[in-house]
Motif scaffolding. Structure first.
Motif, mmCIF file in Angstrom:
data_model
loop_
_atom_site.group_PDB
_atom_site.id
_atom_site.type_symbol
_atom_site.label_atom_id
_atom_site.label_comp_id
_atom_site.label_asym_id
_atom_site.label_seq_id
_atom_site.Cartn_x
_atom_site.Cartn_y
_atom_site.Cartn_z
ATOM 1 N N VAL A 182 0.864 -1.181 0.000
ATOM 2 C CA VAL A 182 0.000 0.000 0.000
ATOM 3 C C VAL A 182 0.898 1.228 0.000
ATOM 4 O O VAL A 182 1.889 1.287 0.733
ATOM 5 C CB VAL A 182 -0.928 0.008 1.228
ATOM 6 C CG1 VAL A 182 -1.762 1.281 1.259
ATOM 7 C CG2 VAL A 182 -1.832 -1.214 1.214
ATOM 8 N N VAL A 183 0.540 2.200 -0.820
ATOM 9 C CA VAL A 183 1.320 3.434 -0.890
ATOM 10 C C VAL A 183 1.130 4.212 0.406
ATOM 11 O O VAL A 183 0.005 4.441 0.860
ATOM 12 C CB VAL A 183 0.890 4.280 -2.093
ATOM 13 C CG1 VAL A 183 1.686 5.579 -2.146
ATOM 14 C CG2 VAL A 183 1.076 3.487 -3.382
ATOM 15 N N SER A 184 2.239 4.605 1.029
ATOM 16 C CA SER A 184 2.204 5.326 2.301
ATOM 17 C C SER A 184 2.787 6.715 2.117
ATOM 18 O O SER A 184 3.775 6.893 1.398
ATOM 19 C CB SER A 184 2.994 4.558 3.366
ATOM 20 O OG SER A 184 3.074 5.304 4.559
ATOM 21 N N SER A 185 2.154 7.687 2.788
ATOM 22 C CA SER A 185 2.644 9.072 2.677
ATOM 23 C C SER A 185 3.948 9.275 3.445
ATOM 24 O O SER A 185 4.692 10.211 3.175
ATOM 25 C CB SER A 185 1.579 10.038 3.211
ATOM 26 O OG SER A 185 1.268 9.734 4.562
ATOM 27 N N THR A 186 4.218 8.381 4.420
ATOM 28 C CA THR A 186 5.438 8.525 5.217
ATOM 29 C C THR A 186 6.657 7.922 4.533
ATOM 30 O O THR A 186 7.786 8.115 4.999
ATOM 31 C CB THR A 186 5.248 7.846 6.576
ATOM 32 O OG1 THR A 186 4.986 6.453 6.374
ATOM 33 C CG2 THR A 186 4.083 8.467 7.335
ATOM 34 N N GLY A 187 6.443 7.165 3.473
ATOM 35 C CA GLY A 187 7.562 6.521 2.809
ATOM 36 C C GLY A 187 7.918 5.164 3.372
ATOM 37 O O GLY A 187 8.785 4.474 2.831
#
Length: 211
Positions: free
Chosen positions: A125-130
């Motif tokens: 899943v794409v995470s905004s925190t990296g």
């Protein structure tokens, strides 16, 4: 039983009677042997409720597998790029817990995450925190991978199943961070005060006396 001895009176009808009896028995035996054997009884298989339920379960499992295969093909290029960075293998964690992570050869980008009393099928899943994040939306499980450790959580139960799980590479990063700790961004930076230069001592001109 007394034997019947033919007399002159009965001798005339006794012999034809015996002949008829012998002929009747011969005809009966011929009829019995002449009849062809009938077909063997066919055993009908009884379909019980148990066998029906097994068929239904197998059908449901096939449909679920087909749906999962269709969902496997829906990963985006960005999610597949995240999957390439996932650490796999057997990872010891805190409190003696062990977590295993393995990629699925039949479903690129998907991973099996399992341990004692749990098993999840996860996708990136794409995470905004990296951070590298895998999720099982059905079970509510989340696998979070950082540079120095990984952890397994369950959002549905609000519990953490495993913490401080490390591969050999993560162990090396954790040791390096311990030896060279990074500055805490939440703590204020030390205040640097300006030091004023000392004032030079005033010079007194010598006083000359004229006599």
């Amino acid at each position: 039983m007394k034997n019947v001895i033919p007399t002159p009176t009965t001798r005339g009808w006794f012999k034809p009677l015996v002949t008829l009896m012998v002929l009747g028995m011969a005809a009966a035996l011929t009829t019995v042997h002449a009849q062809p054997p009938g077909p063997a009884p066919v055993k009908k298989k009884l379909v019980t409720a148990k066998s029906k339920s097994r068929v239904e379960l197998k059908t449901q499992a096939t449909q679920m597998a087909s749906g999962m295969r269709a969902a496997d093909a829906a990963l985006s290029p960005q999610e597949l790029a995240i999957a390439e960075r996932v650490e796999v293998g057997r990872m010891p964690c805190e409190l003696g817990v062990v977590v295993n992570v393995a990629s699925e050869a039949a479903a690129p980008g998907y991973f099996d995450v399992w341990g004692k009393n749990f098993k999840f099928k996860m996708a990136p899943v794409v995470s905004s925190t990296g951070a590298i994040r895998l999720e099982d939306p059905v079970a509510g499980a989340v696998w979070l991978q950082l540079s120095n450790k990984s952890m397994l959580m369950n959002h549905k139960t609000g519990s953490r199943l495993a913490d401080a799980c490390m591969t050999p590479m993560q162990v090396a990063v954790a040791d390096a961070m311990t030896k060279n700790p990074q500055p805490n961004l939440l703590e204020p930076l030390p205040v640097v005060t300006e030091q004023t230069a000392p004032t030079p001592a005033a010079t007194v001109a010598p006083v000359s006396t004229v006599h």
